[in-house]
Design an enzyme around this catalytic site. Structure first.
Site, PDB file in Angstrom:
ATOM      1  N   ASP A 104       0.820  -1.233   0.000  1.00  0.00           N
ATOM      2  CA  ASP A 104       0.000   0.000   0.000  1.00  0.00           C
ATOM      3  C   ASP A 104       0.847   1.274   0.000  1.00  0.00           C
ATOM      4  O   ASP A 104       0.318   2.379   0.101  1.00  0.00           O
ATOM      5  CB  ASP A 104      -0.945  -0.006   1.205  1.00  0.00           C
ATOM      6  N   LYS A 164      17.343  41.894  -0.997  1.00  0.00           N
ATOM      7  CA  LYS A 164      16.397  41.051  -1.753  1.00  0.00           C
ATOM      8  C   LYS A 164      14.971  41.224  -1.237  1.00  0.00           C
ATOM      9  O   LYS A 164      14.751  41.414  -0.054  1.00  0.00           O
ATOM     10  CB  LYS A 164      16.825  39.581  -1.590  1.00  0.00           C
ATOM     11  N   GLY A 207      16.133  31.240  -7.854  1.00  0.00           N
ATOM     12  CA  GLY A 207      15.773  32.644  -8.101  1.00  0.00           C
ATOM     13  C   GLY A 207      16.679  33.627  -7.366  1.00  0.00           C
ATOM     14  O   GLY A 207      17.114  34.631  -7.947  1.00  0.00           O
TER      15      GLY A 207
HETATM   16  C1  R5P Z   1      16.385  32.217   2.280  1.00  0.00           C
HETATM   17  O1  R5P Z   1      16.192  33.323   1.949  1.00  0.00           O
HETATM   18  C2  R5P Z   1      17.560  31.366   1.911  1.00  0.00           C
HETATM   19  O2  R5P Z   1      18.718  31.830   2.508  1.00  0.00           O
HETATM   20  C3  R5P Z   1      17.781  31.195   0.419  1.00  0.00           C
HETATM   21  O3  R5P Z   1      18.275  32.410  -0.124  1.00  0.00           O
HETATM   22  C4  R5P Z   1      16.535  30.793  -0.295  1.00  0.00           C
HETATM   23  O4  R5P Z   1      15.915  29.743   0.382  1.00  0.00           O
HETATM   24  C5  R5P Z   1      16.846  30.370  -1.721  1.00  0.00           C
HETATM   25  O5  R5P Z   1      15.647  30.032  -2.346  1.00  0.00           O
HETATM   26  P1  R5P Z   1      15.488  30.166  -3.929  1.00  0.00           P
HETATM   27  O6  R5P Z   1      16.621  29.405  -4.551  1.00  0.00           O
HETATM   28  O7  R5P Z   1      14.140  29.530  -4.199  1.00  0.00           O
HETATM   29  O8  R5P Z   1      15.499  31.617  -4.256  1.00  0.00           O
END
Ligand code: R5P
Length: 311
Positions: free
Chosen positions: A38, A193, A226
């Site tokens: 399962d 960011k 990203g």
């Molecule tokens: C959080 O901000 C972490 O330090 C990383 O920068 C983040 O998790 C990276 O995530 P992604 O690659 O989706 O931008």
């Protein structure tokens, strides 16, 4: 004493477990991990662990729920087989993102998962670069949270990168980037960011100077890629000559590898806390020796913090 140290490999990162086993000269304990018809996970420890100091190596990387459940069931099987102490070696700790209620009516997943690991029977946890140090406090058992900045700095020392600047891709990464920059004797910069949605970020501005220099982004996790890609574009706009990146946990969600390959980043270095996908752009920095040495120190009751002197 050595014969009382046992290593159990989960199925999440067998190559890393093998490397730890080779470094310690201790064979992996035979365990069958399978599936019931399962879909439930089945575990069978094939040799005695009675009275042993057992280290279970299992990052809770994708598929997170399967790997977590396997870790919990393995700990339960070891406890019921009379292991003296069980250490959950979780090089990458999944579900760490939600470590507080940032809005109403959401879980604190990092705390719930910590409760589950403790209730299953773990006596200690060994992990690496938790995204938030306070997650250690979610466990009412000892947690060794190792840092990867010495091995990341060591990697760049060998690359002989001249005229470089270490860059944090967001404010949260500043402490880690600072640690690497200080080890390498390099200057540092920080990208401002903003996360628009779970899979969309914007690099708004730069604190520091990268003009005419190679920029080296240092972060803890890459998920969608990203954060790194947006930061890399901004750094080139601000005059960096080339962009490199190094980070601890390569989650590489969705088509992150393809996007990073197509990005202006020259080379990406990532540790093997999670199995690393093959790509000509990706170099692997192994944490096998670091984890093996730490396991040895824990087993022989030696200091772990001595491995990370404050300098
Ligand atoms: C959080 O901000 C972490 O330090 C990383 O920068 C983040 O998790 C990276 O995530 P992604 O690659 O989706 O931008």
């Amino acid at each position: 004493m050595q014969d009382l140290l046992k290593l159990v490999a989960g199925s999440a990162n067998p190559a890393l477990a093998q490397e730890i086993s080779q470094h310690l000269g201790i064979k992996l304990t035979a365990v069958d991990v399978g599936r019931f018809p399962d879909g439930e996970t089945s575990i069978y420890i094939r040799e005695t662990v009675r009275g042993a100091d057992v280290f279970v190596i299992q990052p809770t990387c994708p598929p997170v729920n399967d790997n977590l459940m396997e870790l919990l069931l393995t700990i339960d099987a070891l406890k019921r087989a009379s292991a003296e102490r069980i250490t959950a070696v979780i090089p990458y700790y999944g579900y760490a993102r939600q470590d507080r209620k940032h809005i109403g009516r959401v879980p604190i997943s990092a705390k719930l998962v910590a409760n589950m690991i403790v209730r299953a029977g773990a006596g200690r946890v060994l992990t690496l670069d938790l995204p938030a140090g306070q997650i250690q406090g979610f466990f009412d058992i000892p947690v060794d949270n190792l840092r990867s900045d010495p091995i990341i700095a060591g990697y760049f020392q060998k690359q002989n990168l001249e005229n470089a600047v270490i860059v944090a891709p967001d404010v949260g990464a500043a402490k880690r980037a600072r640690a690497v920059a200080e080890r390498l004797g390099m200057p540092m910069a920080i990208v401002e960011k903003s996360r628009v949605s779970p899979d969309e970020v914007r690099a708004l501005g730069l604190i520091g100077d990268v003009k005419g220099r190679r920029a080296v982004l240092v972060d803890d996790i890459v998920a969608t890629g990203g954060t790194l890609i947006e930061a890399a574009k901004l750094l080139l706009e601000c005059g960096a000559t080339e962009v490199y990146a190094a980070f601890t946990h390569g989650v590489f969600a969705g088509d992150a590898v393809r996007k990073l390959e197509a990005s202006p980043i020259q080379k990406i270095a990532v540790t093997n806390t999670i199995p690393v996908p093959h790509s000509p752009k990706i170099d692997v920095i192994s944490v096998g020796v670091l984890l093996a040495e730490t396991i040895k120190r824990i087993h022989y009751h030696e200091s772990v913090s001595e491995m990370f002197p404050h300098d």
